[in-house]
Design a protein around this motif. Structure first.
Motif, PDB file in Angstrom:
ATOM      1  N   HIS A  23       0.802  -1.219   0.000  1.00 51.19           N
ATOM      2  CA  HIS A  23       0.000   0.000   0.000  1.00 51.19           C
ATOM      3  C   HIS A  23       0.840   1.276   0.000  1.00 51.19           C
ATOM      4  O   HIS A  23       0.302   2.369   0.108  1.00 51.19           O
ATOM      5  N   ARG A  61       4.635  -2.430   7.457  1.00 51.65           N
ATOM      6  CA  ARG A  61       3.280  -1.982   7.802  1.00 51.65           C
ATOM      7  C   ARG A  61       2.426  -1.719   6.563  1.00 51.65           C
ATOM      8  O   ARG A  61       1.218  -1.586   6.653  1.00 51.65           O
ATOM      9  N   ASN A  62       3.097  -1.531   5.406  1.00 53.22           N
ATOM     10  CA  ASN A  62       2.347  -1.318   4.171  1.00 53.22           C
ATOM     11  C   ASN A  62       2.161  -2.602   3.379  1.00 53.22           C
ATOM     12  O   ASN A  62       1.623  -2.587   2.292  1.00 53.22           O
ATOM     13  N   ASP A  66      -3.782 -11.211   2.952  1.00 53.55           N
ATOM     14  CA  ASP A  66      -5.155 -11.431   3.373  1.00 53.55           C
ATOM     15  C   ASP A  66      -5.663 -10.243   4.203  1.00 53.55           C
ATOM     16  O   ASP A  66      -6.395 -10.415   5.177  1.00 53.55           O
ATOM     17  N   GLY A  67      -5.195  -9.036   3.868  1.00 53.05           N
ATOM     18  CA  GLY A  67      -5.687  -7.839   4.548  1.00 53.05           C
ATOM     19  C   GLY A  67      -4.989  -7.486   5.837  1.00 53.05           C
ATOM     20  O   GLY A  67      -5.139  -6.380   6.346  1.00 53.05           O
ATOM     21  N   ALA A  68      -4.199  -8.413   6.412  1.00 54.23           N
ATOM     22  CA  ALA A  68      -3.510  -8.121   7.677  1.00 54.23           C
ATOM     23  C   ALA A  68      -2.063  -7.732   7.401  1.00 54.23           C
ATOM     24  O   ALA A  68      -1.402  -8.336   6.561  1.00 54.23           O
ATOM     25  N   ALA A  69      -1.576  -6.705   8.132  1.00 50.40           N
ATOM     26  CA  ALA A  69      -0.247  -6.164   7.851  1.00 50.40           C
ATOM     27  C   ALA A  69       0.849  -6.900   8.612  1.00 50.40           C
ATOM     28  O   ALA A  69       0.604  -7.503   9.653  1.00 50.40           O
ATOM     29  N   PHE A  70       2.063  -6.819   8.067  1.00 48.33           N
ATOM     30  CA  PHE A  70       3.252  -7.296   8.775  1.00 48.33           C
ATOM     31  C   PHE A  70       3.719  -6.188   9.712  1.00 48.33           C
ATOM     32  O   PHE A  70       3.346  -5.029   9.554  1.00 48.33           O
ATOM     33  N   ARG A 133       0.191 -11.154  12.132  1.00 48.64           N
ATOM     34  CA  ARG A 133      -0.942 -11.578  12.965  1.00 48.64           C
ATOM     35  C   ARG A 133      -0.478 -11.860  14.396  1.00 48.64           C
ATOM     36  O   ARG A 133      -0.932 -12.808  15.032  1.00 48.64           O
ATOM     37  N   PHE A 339      -5.909 -19.503   8.813  1.00 52.01           N
ATOM     38  CA  PHE A 339      -4.888 -18.847   9.637  1.00 52.01           C
ATOM     39  C   PHE A 339      -5.064 -19.192  11.119  1.00 52.01           C
ATOM     40  O   PHE A 339      -4.104 -19.257  11.873  1.00 52.01           O
ATOM     41  N   GLU A 340      -6.327 -19.407  11.517  1.00 49.60           N
ATOM     42  CA  GLU A 340      -6.625 -19.708  12.918  1.00 49.60           C
ATOM     43  C   GLU A 340      -5.864 -20.934  13.420  1.00 49.60           C
ATOM     44  O   GLU A 340      -5.643 -21.100  14.611  1.00 49.60           O
TER      45      GLU A 340
ATOM     46  N   ARG B   9      -8.497  -4.997  13.956  1.00 45.93           N
ATOM     47  CA  ARG B   9      -8.367  -6.437  14.182  1.00 45.93           C
ATOM     48  C   ARG B   9      -7.649  -6.684  15.504  1.00 45.93           C
ATOM     49  O   ARG B   9      -6.684  -5.988  15.832  1.00 45.93           O
ATOM     50  N   PHE B  11      -5.504  -9.465  17.726  1.00 42.64           N
ATOM     51  CA  PHE B  11      -4.752 -10.724  17.693  1.00 42.64           C
ATOM     52  C   PHE B  11      -4.281 -11.020  19.107  1.00 42.64           C
ATOM     53  O   PHE B  11      -3.595 -10.198  19.721  1.00 42.64           O
ATOM     54  N   GLU B  65      -4.640  -4.132  15.328  1.00 45.19           N
ATOM     55  CA  GLU B  65      -4.176  -3.524  14.076  1.00 45.19           C
ATOM     56  C   GLU B  65      -5.259  -2.621  13.507  1.00 45.19           C
ATOM     57  O   GLU B  65      -6.395  -3.054  13.324  1.00 45.19           O
TER      58      GLU B  65
END
Lengths: 369, 333
Positions: A23, A61-62, A66-70, A133, A339-340, B9, B11, B65
C-alpha cells in the motif's frame, strides 16, 4: 504465466488463496528515505538504527497478506548497541590492517569463521522482530550449516565457476527457509537442484547459439584483420583505412553485444531461480505461489539499473519500491488451511550484534518479499 | 478526539486468528476494545512513517491492528501524539530540507575541520615501537613486491651512504640502498627513520641533486608525514562507515579519492618547503631539487613514476614554488 518455466503449478481448486498487497507509494518513501539520510549524517551515524526501523516499518506496515499487515518490532536502541560494537570491531580490524599488512591475511581467516555467525545472527534477529498476525518468526539455523553453505560451498563455487552455482543458490535459500518458523510452523523448501540445472543448461545453450549467430552477423565473410596482406595490397590507402576501421567497429560491436547477451542471460537465470524456488516454498499446508511475466521482470530490473545510475543514487528509493511492489503483487499463498490453525511459539530474545556486523560488511539479507 | 474505529483487528498473540473489533479512545486516554477498557499504562501505540497500518500493543501480549487507509491524516497525527516526540518532525517536508542542508554542512565540517584536528591530536601519540614495526613491515612488503638488491659496488654504496649521513647529520636516519625494479629511479621515506634510495636515482642524479631529493624525504620524516597519513586514513575509514553505512550507502560514491589526492599534494609541498630551507641552511640552492625533478620528469614519464606523481603536485608547479623559496629573503643562519 511465465514462459520457459518447467515447474508444475498447483491448482487453485479446493484451496483458498490469499493475496499479498503493498500500500506504499514512491514519493512517500522518497521523503522518508531523504530524511533518514539527512538525520543519519547530521548525527554522525547515531540516528542510523532509527532510520533502519523507520524503513523496515514503512515496508512491513504497508505490506498485507489477506488484509492483515506485517510488523517490525526491533528497538533502535538495541540496534545501536550492536552497531557500536560492530563499529568498534571494524575500527580495530581496519586500523590494524593499516598499521600491519600481515594482519590483513590474518583478518581474512577470522572473517571466514565470523561470517557464518554474522549470517545466523542477522537472520535470527530479523526473523525475531518481524511479526504477522501477532505471531513472530523464528530462525533456528546453526553456525555449522551457515559455514557449510556460505563459506565452503561459496568457496567451491569460486573455483568451479558456474557448475556449482545452482546448487549454491538453492542451498542458501534452503538454509534460510528450512530453518525458519512462523509461530510453531516451519517453512519448507524441499526440491532438488535438477530444475535449476535445467534452466542453467537451457540458458547456456541459447546464449551459445546467440553468440555464434552474432559472430556470423558481425564477422561474416571473414575478418579483415586476419586477412593476408595481399588483401590490402591492391586497395587504395583510403579504402585500406576504411576497411580496417570497419573491421575494428565490427569487433567492438561484437564484444559489446556479447556482454549485453551475458548480462541478459545472467538476469534471466536470477529470475528463473527465484521463480522455481519461491514456487516450492510451503508453510504447513500453505504453499507460496509466485506468478509473473519474465519480460516484465527483466525490464523492471534493467530500468531500475538505469534509474539508479542516471540519478546518481537519488532514484534508489523509487527503484526499491518498484521492485518490492512487483514482487509482492506477484505473490500469493494458497492451501486448505485457515490462519486460525497457526499457533505461537515461545519467544527467545536475540541480540542485534550479529546482524549489524553483517550489514557493516555488506552482507545484509533480503528474504525476497 | 478520535471517532470510534469499527474495522480494527485483534490478535491475542497465541494463535493467528483475527477478531474484528471496534475501538475508541476516552478523554483521559483509556482505550476501549469492544467495550473493555484499558488504561493509558496498559497499551502502547505505534504509528509508522507514511500511511501504513497502526499497531496498538497491549500489556497482555495481544495486539490491535488499525488497517492502512482507515484513518485520515489528521487522525493519524492525533494518534502519533502518543508516540515518540522525534516522530513529529521526522514527517514534515520543510524539516527534511533543513536536515539535508544541515547534513551537507556536517560532511563539510567533518572533512575540513574534524578530520585534520583529530589527525594532529592522535598522530603524535603513536609510540615509536609501533612506528618501527610499521616501517619494517612496509619495507619487507616493498622488498618482496618491487625492490631488488642494490647492484652498486661496495665502495660506491658506502660513498653514497656517507654523503647522505654527513648531509642530514642525524645518526637515527638509516639509509637503505636498493635496486628500483618496477619503481625505477625513486626515493622513499618510511617511518620511523628509513630512507630508501634506488640505484637508478643515485646513477641519474649528480651528488648535489641527490642530496636535494634526500632533503625532501628528510622533510617527510621530520614532519611526521607518514604517521599523519596512516592516522588520517584510519579516521577517514571510520568516518565513512559511520556516515555512509546503511541507508546512506547510495551516496558513498563521493569523490573521496580526489579530495585525498590534494591532501597528499599539500604534504609534498610541505616537504619541498622543508627541503628548500634545509638546502639553504647547508649553503646549497633549492634549485638543485628543481633540477632533480626536471631530470626525473623528462626521462621516465611513461612508467610507474607517473603514478607516483599522481600523489604529487605537477613538476612545473613544484619548480615554480622552489624558485620562490630559493630567493634569499631571510636566510636562516
Amino acid at each position: 504465466m511465465s514462459f520457459l518455466s518447467t515447474m508444475p503449478r498447483i491448482s487453485s481448486k479446493n484451496s483458498t488463496f490469499h493475496r499479498f498487497a503493498f500500500h506504499g507509494g514512491s514519493w512517500e518513501y522518497f521523503l522518508i528515505w531523504l530524511s533518514n539520510i539527512g538525520l543519519t549524517i547530521l548525527t554522525l551515524g547515531l540516528y542510523s538504527p532509527w532510520a533502519k526501523v523507520r524503513r523496515e516499518q514503512y515496508f512491513m506496515r504497508n505490506t498485507t497478506l489477506d488484509g492483515a499487515a506485517f510488523d517490525y518490532l526491533a528497538s533502535p536502541v538495541k540496534i545501536l548497541k550492536g552497531r557500536l560494537i560492530a563499529l568498534l570491531a571494524f575500527l580495530v580490524a581496519s586500523v590494524a590492517t593499516r598499521f600491519s599488512p600481515k594482519f590483513a591475511i590474518f583478518s581474512i581467516g577470522i572473517l571466514a569463521l565470523l561470517y557464518p555467525w554474522m549470517i545466523v545472527k542477522s537472520l535470527q534477529f530479523r526473523a525475531r522482530y518481524v511479526t504477522y498476525r501477532n505471531l513472530h518468526f523464528t530462525f533456528v539455523g546453526k553456525w555449522f550449516g551457515a559455514f557449510m553453505v556460505f563459506v565452503l560451498l561459496g568457496l567451491l563455487n569460486v573455483f568451479t565457476g558456474t557448475i556449482t552455482y545452482p546448487l549454491l543458490a538453492l542451498q542458501k535459500r534452503q538454509y534460510m527457509f528450512n530453518n525458519l518458523y512462523w509461530g510453531k510452523t516451519r517453512f519448507q523448501l524441499q526440491i532438488g537442484p535438477g530444475a535449476l540445472y535445467r534452466e542453467l543448461f537451457k540458458t547456456g545453450l541459447v546464449l551459445m547459439l546467440t553468440y555464434v549467430g552474432l559472430y556470423i552477423f558481425f564477422m561474416g565473410g571473414g575478418t579483415q584483420m586476419d586477412a593476408p596482406l595481399a588483401y590490402y595490397a591492391n586497395q587504395s590507402n583510403q579504402a585500406r583505412i576504411l576497411n580496417y576501421l570497419k573491421s575494428d567497429f565490427n569487433l567492438v560491436a561484437l564484444i559489446v553485444s556479447y556482454i549485453i547477451g551475458f548480462v541478459i542471460a545472467y538476469a534471466y537465470i536470477q529470475i528463473a531461480f527465484e521463480d522455481i524456488i519461491f514456487n516450492n516454498i510451503c508453510l504447513g499446508k500453505f504453499r507460496l505461489n509466485y506468478v509473473f511475466n519474465y519480460a516484465d521482470y527483466l525490464w523492471l530490473k534493467f530500468s531500475n539499473f538505469l534509474l539508479r545510475v542516471f540519478t546518481f543514487g537519488l532514484g534508489a528509493p523509487f527503484a526499491m519500491i518498484r521492485l518490492y511492489r512487483f514482487r509482492v503483487n506477484s505473490l500469493d499463498i494458497r492451501g486448505d488451511v485457515k490462519f486460525e490453525e497457526f499457533i505461537a511459539n515461545q519467544s527467545q530474545d536475540f541480540g542485534a550484534l550479529g546482524s549489524e556486523l553483517a550489514s557493516i560488511y555488506d552482507a545484509d539479507f533480503d528474504f525476497g518479499f | 478526539m478520535l471517532p470510534s474505529i469499527p474495522n480494527a483487528r485483534y490478535f491475542d498473540g497465541k494463535t493467528a486468528a483475527a477478531q474484528i473489533i471496534t475501538i475508541a479512545f476516552g478523554l483521559s486516554g483509556q482505550l476501549s476494545i469492544d467495550g473493555n477498557l484499558y488504561s493509558r499504562e496498559d497499551y502502547r501505540i505505534s504509528v509508522p512513517p507514511g500511511g501504513g497500518a497502526i499497531f496498538i500493543y497491549l500489556h497482555n501480549g495481544a495486539s490491535v491492528e488499525i488497517p492502512a487507509g482507515s484513518l485520515s491524516e489528521s487522525q493519524r497525527r492525533a494518534l502519533s501524539g502518543y508516540g515518540s516526540s522525534l516522530r513529529k518532525f521526522e514527517n514534515k517536508p520543510t524539516w527534511i530540507l533543513g536536515v539535508i542542508l544541515g547534513a551537507a554542512a556536517t560532511i563539510y565540517a567533518a572533512y575540513i575541520w574534524i578530520l585534520p584536528l583529530a589527525t594532529d591530536l592522535i598522530a603524535p601519540l603513536i609510540p615509536y615501537k609501533v612506528k618501527a614495526s610499521i616501517g619494517s613491515q612496509y619495507l619487507e612488503a616493498l622488498d618482496r613486491l618491487y625492490l631488488k638488491d642494490s647492484t652498486l659496488g661496495p665502495t660506491r654504496q658506502s660513498q653514497i651512504t656517507n654523503l647522505i649521513q654527513d648531509f642530514v647529520d642525524n645518526p637515527n636516519i638509516r639509509v637503505i640502498l636498493r635496486g628500483g625494479g618496477a619503481l625505477g629511479a625513486n626515493a622513499f621515506a618510511l617511518v620511523p627513520n628509513y630512507m630508501i634510495i634506488t640505484d637508478e636515482l643515485a646513477n641519474k642524479l649528480s651528488d648535489s641533486e641527490l642530496l636535494a631529493v634526500v632533503a625532501h624525504e628528510y622533510g617527510h620524516l621530520q614532519l611526521n608525514h607518514s604517521t599523519a597519513v596512516i592516522v588520517r586514513g584510519s579516521l577517514l575509514t571510520v568516518l565513512t562507515v559511520m556516515l555512509f553505512g546503511g541507508d546512506t550507502a547510495a551516496l558513498s560514491a563521493l569523490p573521496v579519492a580526489i579530495l585525498e589526492a590534494s591532501y597528499s599534494q599539500s604534504k609534498e609541498s610541505a616537504a619541498d618547503a622543508f627541503a628548500a630551507k634545509y638546502l639553504l641552511l647547508n649553503h646549497m640552492s633549492p634549485m638543485e631539487l628543481a633540477k632533480a625533478l626536471n631530470r626525473l620528469d623528462e626521462s621516465e614519464n611513461d612508467n610507474e613514476l607517473v603514478k607516483w606523481l599522481g600523489s604529487h603536485p605537477s613538476t612545473p608547479r613544484r619548480i615554480e614554488a622552489l624558485r620562490e623559496l630559493s630567493k634569499p629573503v631571510a636566510s636562516p643562519r
